[in-house]
Design an enzyme around this catalytic site. Structure first.
Site, PDB file in Angstrom:
ATOM      1  N   HIS A  57      -3.699  22.489  54.994  1.00  0.00           N
ATOM      2  CA  HIS A  57      -2.997  21.449  54.232  1.00  0.00           C
ATOM      3  C   HIS A  57      -1.824  22.010  53.420  1.00  0.00           C
ATOM      4  CE1 HIS A  57      -5.643  22.441  50.681  1.00  0.00           C
ATOM      5  NE2 HIS A  57      -4.501  22.233  50.084  1.00  0.00           N
ATOM      6  N   ASP A 106      -9.821  22.855  57.687  1.00  0.00           N
ATOM      7  CA  ASP A 106      -8.635  23.063  56.842  1.00  0.00           C
ATOM      8  C   ASP A 106      -8.342  24.564  56.784  1.00  0.00           C
ATOM      9  OD1 ASP A 106      -6.565  22.828  55.081  1.00  0.00           O
ATOM     10  OD2 ASP A 106      -7.767  22.084  53.401  1.00  0.00           O
ATOM     11  N   SER A 162      -5.093  26.273  46.497  1.00  0.00           N
ATOM     12  CA  SER A 162      -5.308  26.048  47.919  1.00  0.00           C
ATOM     13  C   SER A 162      -4.898  27.230  48.760  1.00  0.00           C
ATOM     14  CB  SER A 162      -4.475  24.844  48.364  1.00  0.00           C
ATOM     15  OG  SER A 162      -5.107  23.673  47.944  1.00  0.00           O
TER      16      SER A 162
END
Ligand code: NAG
Ligand code: NAG
Length: 252
Positions: A65, A111, A203
């Site tokens: 992402h 992901d 992230s």
């Protein structure tokens, strides 16, 4: 067509919203210079976007992402070999972005993304690679791991220095109870019954367990400080065949 447009706009807004929160290791400490030398800052032309780790001499592991395929000005480079982003580290251009083929968005899992670097990186000195977990890695609830990242902290101000916090693995059933519909292939750790954890902007960074890159920061609750919701990581051990294939083929 209109629906597709709205859908894309929605995703762009979520993406921007995520970034707006910034990287945020909650209640962590500065990482000593001689530790975690596998950390990479994954950047667009404006600077830091996501964390990542060096797993071979020319691939960095991060979250899918972190790169929006619709964004022309997406991820372009990684910086290795420095915990202080104000200093010049070892910079490599990204020549290929390999998202897992099953990735759709963070809610459906997979992901995970591998970034191929323009040139291999000299190891030793300030740069190391991190070992991958075996495919049968079985983390136990309450096991202690660490998550690291750059950016704003609980104080709400930006940092240029890498920070780390200890987080414990949360039982899958407990995690599934808290989050309705977490995808397959994830590890839950931290953020639950504690104020320690990661936040959206961390992230792509690693959940380090037993010195291995066991997880990749995927998502958490929106303000990152609700102790009711564990943080969710991609379980790297479940993607070993795909990672092995990309490394063998030297790309995707
Ligand atoms: C990071 O690097 C900058 C520029 O060299 C320096 O001013 C700053 O003090 C460094 N931060 C730390 C914590 O060492
Ligand atoms: C980083 O590199 C740029 C361009 O080469 C140089 O101008 C700058 O002084 C360097 N900064 C540090 C902290 O070394």
């Amino acid at each position: 067509m209109h629906a597709l447009h709205n859908f894309l706009l929605f995703h762009v807004l979520i993406y921007l919203g995520r970034n707006a929160l910034g990287a945020k290791i909650i209640n962590g400490v500065k990482v000593p210079d001689n530790l975690m030398r596998y950390m990479a800052s994954v950047q667009d032309s404006d600077g830091h976007v996501c964390g990542g780790v060096l797993i071979s001499n020319n691939f960095v592991l991060t979250a899918a992402h972190c790169h929006d395929d619709d964004d022309e000005d997406g991820l372009v480079r990684v910086v290795l070999g420095t915990h202080n982003l104000s200093n010049n580290g070892t910079v490599r251009d990204i020549v290929q972005r390999c998202k897992h083929p099953h990735y759709w968005d963070h809610t459906t899992g997979s992901d995970i993304m591998l970034l191929k670097l323009s040139e291999s990186v000299p190891e030793g000195g300030t740069i190391q690679r991190i070992p991958l977990p075996p495919s049968n890695m079985n983390l136990q609830p309450n096991q202690m791991c660490h998550v690291a990242g750059w950016g704003t902290t609980e104080a709400g101000t930006g940092v240029t220095d890498l920070r780390v916090v200890g987080v414990s693995v949360v039982d899958q059933d407990v995690c599934r109870e808290r989050w309705t519909g977490i995808p397959e292939g994830v590890i839950c750790a931290g953020g639950y019954r504690t104020l320690k954890g990661s936040c959206h902007g961390d992230s792509g960074g690693p959940l380090v367990c037993n010195g291995m890159a066991a997880g990749v920061v995927s998502y958490g609750d929106s303000d990152c400080s609700d102790p009711g919701f564990p943080d969710v990581y991609t379980d790297v051990s479940q993607f070993r065949p795909w990672i092995g294939k990309v490394l063998r083929q030297n790309g995707c």
